[in-house]
Scaffold this active site. Sequence first.
Site, short mmCIF file in Angstrom:
data_model
loop_
_atom_site.label_atom_id
_atom_site.label_comp_id
_atom_site.label_asym_id
_atom_site.label_seq_id
_atom_site.Cartn_x
_atom_site.Cartn_y
_atom_site.Cartn_z
N TYR A 80 0.39 -43.24 14.89
CA TYR A 80 0.21 -43.57 16.31
C TYR A 80 -1.01 -42.82 16.85
O TYR A 80 -1.81 -43.35 17.60
CB TYR A 80 1.47 -43.16 17.10
CG TYR A 80 1.45 -43.61 18.54
CD1 TYR A 80 2.06 -44.80 18.92
CD2 TYR A 80 0.83 -42.84 19.53
CE1 TYR A 80 2.05 -45.22 20.24
CE2 TYR A 80 0.81 -43.26 20.85
CZ TYR A 80 1.42 -44.44 21.20
OH TYR A 80 1.40 -44.86 22.50
N PHE A 132 -20.59 -64.56 30.45
CA PHE A 132 -19.63 -65.18 29.55
C PHE A 132 -18.36 -65.36 30.37
O PHE A 132 -18.12 -64.60 31.32
CB PHE A 132 -19.38 -64.31 28.31
CG PHE A 132 -18.42 -64.98 27.36
CD1 PHE A 132 -18.80 -66.12 26.69
CD2 PHE A 132 -17.13 -64.52 27.19
CE1 PHE A 132 -17.91 -66.80 25.87
CE2 PHE A 132 -16.23 -65.18 26.37
CZ PHE A 132 -16.63 -66.32 25.71
N THR A 133 -17.56 -66.36 30.05
CA THR A 133 -16.41 -66.71 30.91
C THR A 133 -15.54 -65.50 31.27
O THR A 133 -15.26 -65.25 32.44
CB THR A 133 -15.53 -67.77 30.21
OG1 THR A 133 -15.25 -67.32 28.88
CG2 THR A 133 -16.21 -69.12 30.15
N ASP A 222 -23.52 -56.18 25.75
CA ASP A 222 -22.44 -56.89 25.06
C ASP A 222 -22.94 -57.17 23.65
O ASP A 222 -23.82 -58.01 23.44
CB ASP A 222 -22.10 -58.20 25.80
CG ASP A 222 -20.96 -58.97 25.12
OD1 ASP A 222 -20.76 -58.79 23.91
OD2 ASP A 222 -20.30 -59.77 25.81
N LYS A 265 -15.45 -61.12 16.39
CA LYS A 265 -16.64 -61.84 15.90
C LYS A 265 -17.18 -61.12 14.66
O LYS A 265 -16.50 -61.06 13.66
CB LYS A 265 -17.64 -61.96 17.04
CG LYS A 265 -17.04 -62.82 18.16
CD LYS A 265 -18.06 -63.20 19.19
CE LYS A 265 -17.53 -64.33 20.05
NZ LYS A 265 -18.32 -65.54 19.95
N ARG A 388 -18.51 -76.39 26.60
CA ARG A 388 -19.19 -75.28 27.27
C ARG A 388 -20.06 -75.86 28.37
O ARG A 388 -21.27 -75.80 28.34
CB ARG A 388 -20.01 -74.45 26.29
CG ARG A 388 -19.22 -73.75 25.21
CD ARG A 388 -18.53 -72.46 25.60
NE ARG A 388 -17.34 -72.57 26.40
CZ ARG A 388 -16.46 -71.56 26.56
NH1 ARG A 388 -16.62 -70.41 25.96
NH2 ARG A 388 -15.42 -71.70 27.33
N PHE A 454 -10.45 -74.20 31.50
CA PHE A 454 -10.75 -74.87 30.23
C PHE A 454 -9.74 -74.53 29.15
O PHE A 454 -9.58 -75.28 28.20
CB PHE A 454 -12.16 -74.52 29.75
CG PHE A 454 -12.36 -73.05 29.45
CD1 PHE A 454 -12.75 -72.18 30.44
CD2 PHE A 454 -12.15 -72.56 28.17
CE1 PHE A 454 -12.95 -70.83 30.17
CE2 PHE A 454 -12.34 -71.22 27.89
CZ PHE A 454 -12.73 -70.35 28.89
N1 F0G Z 1 -18.45 -61.41 25.03
C1 F0G Z 1 -18.94 -62.41 24.31
C2 F0G Z 1 -20.41 -62.58 24.18
C3 F0G Z 1 -18.07 -63.31 23.68
O1 F0G Z 1 -18.59 -64.31 22.96
C4 F0G Z 1 -16.67 -63.13 23.81
C5 F0G Z 1 -15.75 -64.06 23.18
C6 F0G Z 1 -16.20 -62.07 24.59
C7 F0G Z 1 -17.12 -61.22 25.18
C8 F0G Z 1 -14.73 -61.84 24.80
O2 F0G Z 1 -14.18 -61.32 23.64
O3 F0G Z 1 -12.53 -63.07 22.91
O4 F0G Z 1 -12.49 -60.76 21.95
O5 F0G Z 1 -11.78 -61.15 24.28
N2 F0G Z 1 -16.08 -65.15 22.67
C9 F0G Z 1 -15.24 -66.10 22.00
C10 F0G Z 1 -15.98 -67.40 21.82
C11 F0G Z 1 -13.89 -66.28 22.60
O6 F0G Z 1 -15.35 -68.36 21.34
O7 F0G Z 1 -17.18 -67.48 22.10
P1 F0G Z 1 -12.66 -61.60 23.17
#
Ligand code: F0G
Length: 480
Positions: A80, A132-133, A222, A265, A388, A454
Amino acid sequence: MIVVRSSRGGVLKVDGFRIRVVERLALPSIWARLKAIRGAGWNTFLLRADDVFLDMLTDSGVNAMSDRQLAAMITAQDAYAGGRSYYELVDAVREVFGMDYVLPVHQGRAAEHLLAKVFVRPGMVVITNYHFTTSKAHVELAGGEMIEIPVPQALDTTSDYPFKGDMDVSRLEELISSMRGRVAYVRLEAVANLLGGQPVSMKNIRLVRELCDKFNVPLVLDASMIDWNAYFIKEREPGYASKSLAEIVREMAGYADIIYMSARKAPAVRGGLIATNKREYYEKLVVLLPVYEGFPSYGGMSVKELAAMAVGLKEMVDESLVGSELELIRYVVEELDKRRVPVVRPPGGLGVHLDAARFLEHLPRNLYPAASLTGALYLASGVRAMERGTMSMDRARDGREVYADLELVRIAFPRRTYTRSHAEYLVDRILWLYENRDAVKGLKWVYEPPVLRFFLGRLEDIGGWGEELARRYERDLGEY
Ligand code: F0G
């Protein structure tokens, strides 16, 4: 890639790995595909993976892992607190990014959540090359606003500008000086996801750093796709051809005050992290970890993930292992572009991005061209891509539709997962779809969630056009 001289001139790029575990794929028939996409409300997130032939929804959590990562997951130390796998991760972050303080979190958006909690107060802004979303959602949920200042070429899908992820630095200077005290941080996304996987140049990062120093604002990088960004800097930016990916990544990270990443990723298939050299930032962030994620030595992950990340971070800058998917993306983009299919240029990271606004020129934006094309692509190929475009934007607070700058269909190439024959199949089916694009008529909402719509939203094909497209497919190509 292993890069060698070709006997016929130029260079050959050869994958520096072999594949030892494979997963069998099944191609559903056109009628099974029609039933599946309708059942999923024309939202590819809601398809069952068993109904998909090539799963190109994302690279997140689906990259091929290495033998060394799998081995490290078995020998990870269960603890832990204070486990060996945590210290291995800290060592890897020091080696790869040159940062001393490491905060593991369960995925990238968890990092965004904590950063927004610490830095963003109501009325503040985050200035970014592009949102990013999830990064935008967390800033807004903290009462802030995200301001995007990409270079103008970024929004022209036909421009071959090599670094469309660059930030417009003159706008940055104007904005920071007019908003003194209100800028929570400047955020650079290395490989701007929603601009079609486009990289940021080292020169731009350096200029942004200078402005952050001048106005005393933190720079957050990022780094979720930093390996791909480094590959493009090496390939495209003067002065970097002879540098290693490791040197390039280290230099990029060196300009940032804080880096964070989704480790789903490049470095692993799960997890995330925040890293910094600034003790004051670390101290503010670390107290939130046990509240939202878990004890700071595991951050909401199992130790197996920590171990896979530690190995994955080092492999992320291993020249032999990086770039295979980028070469496939380049191949598909060039094949489509040659035949005038609207696709984002130049070839970037992450995937092939179709420009749905031009592909389906006949569809107005309120009929969701990107979502329609994403659904139509699944129907015509069994390939699961991701919308997208406008569907990936949420409505304004007053309910108005916010049209996306770009209407893209992202066909992601997870690392080391698909082959040249898959790329050829994809090109073939996109060409067929382009010939038959008049059959695609647009979508309307059946269920529209209030936030990040989405993911879970459901739509229907206006006038039932899916059936006509399926009939044409069977007429031209048979059931498969
Ligand atoms: N920043 C970037 C540039 C991303 O592409 C993603 C996720 C995140 C942050 C968020 O990270 O999913 O680990 O919480 N991208 C995925 C995609 C979901 O399909 O492009 P996460």
